[in-house]
Scaffold this motif. Structure first.
Motif, PDB file in Angstrom:
ATOM      1  N   ILE A  44       0.830  -1.199   0.000  1.00  0.00           N
ATOM      2  CA  ILE A  44       0.000   0.000   0.000  1.00  0.00           C
ATOM      3  C   ILE A  44       0.871   1.259   0.000  1.00  0.00           C
ATOM      4  O   ILE A  44       0.589   2.219  -0.720  1.00  0.00           O
ATOM      5  N   LEU A  45       1.927   1.250   0.781  1.00  0.00           N
ATOM      6  CA  LEU A  45       2.830   2.407   0.850  1.00  0.00           C
ATOM      7  C   LEU A  45       3.522   2.658  -0.490  1.00  0.00           C
ATOM      8  O   LEU A  45       3.627   3.802  -0.941  1.00  0.00           O
ATOM      9  N   GLU A  48       1.050   4.338  -2.787  1.00  0.00           N
ATOM     10  CA  GLU A  48       0.789   5.723  -2.387  1.00  0.00           C
ATOM     11  C   GLU A  48       1.956   6.628  -2.748  1.00  0.00           C
ATOM     12  O   GLU A  48       1.764   7.715  -3.297  1.00  0.00           O
ATOM     13  N   HIS A  94      -5.470   9.021  -3.158  1.00  0.00           N
ATOM     14  CA  HIS A  94      -4.454   8.006  -2.891  1.00  0.00           C
ATOM     15  C   HIS A  94      -3.919   8.106  -1.468  1.00  0.00           C
ATOM     16  O   HIS A  94      -3.647   7.087  -0.827  1.00  0.00           O
ATOM     17  N   TYR A  98      -4.420   5.270   1.515  1.00  0.00           N
ATOM     18  CA  TYR A  98      -3.282   4.791   2.308  1.00  0.00           C
ATOM     19  C   TYR A  98      -3.581   4.931   3.799  1.00  0.00           C
ATOM     20  O   TYR A  98      -3.419   3.994   4.574  1.00  0.00           O
ATOM     21  N   THR A 102      -4.283   1.539   6.195  1.00  0.00           N
ATOM     22  CA  THR A 102      -3.137   1.096   7.007  1.00  0.00           C
ATOM     23  C   THR A 102      -3.275   1.454   8.484  1.00  0.00           C
ATOM     24  O   THR A 102      -2.397   1.116   9.283  1.00  0.00           O
TER      25      THR A 102
END
Length: 131
Positions: A44-45, A48, A94, A98, A102
């Motif tokens: 995910i990071l 992003e 986005h 994120y 998370t």
């Protein structure tokens, strides 16, 4: 060492430091991730960070990294052209994706605002590395 990373990346990215030095936001994010969520968090990071740099002109750097000996300790070098660019970044789809996806993966988060000691010389130092 943290300052060295900031200086290196700013110059490698060929930032116009002298024009932006008063408004630019430079930040280190120190994040500890739950070990069982690390793979998903990193995915995910990465998405992003890539979207932020590609889509937002005011995002100069979202450069994620981790401690070699402790991969759940994430560090992100964030550089924004201005406060307005940072505030705009926080509202993007986005970043919101994120942040919300998370939230339960993060054990701790510390945001450290930084200032360059010699912003005028940075570009000269790292122009040597771009050859």
């Amino acid at each position: 060492m943290k300052f060295s990373i900031i200086v290196l990346l700013m110059l490698l990215l060929n930032i116009r430091v002298s024009a932006q030095k008063n408004d630019m936001i430079v930040r280190l994010s120190e994040i500890e991730i739950n070990s069982n969520s690390l793979e998903e968090y990193n995915k995910i990071l990465r998405e992003e960070a890539e979207a932020s740099v590609r889509l937002e002109p005011g995002v100069i750097s979202i450069f994620p990294m981790y401690e070699k000996e402790n991969p759940n300790q994430i560090r992100i070098l964030e550089i924004y052209a201005s406060k307005e660019a940072y505030e705009s970044h926080l509202k993007t789809p986005h970043f919101q994706k994120y942040k919300t996806s998370t939230l339960n993966m993060v054990k701790s988060l510390k945001l450290i605002d930084m200032k360059a000691i010699d912003a005028d010389t940075m570009k000269k130092i790292f122009s040597k590395l771009s050859n």
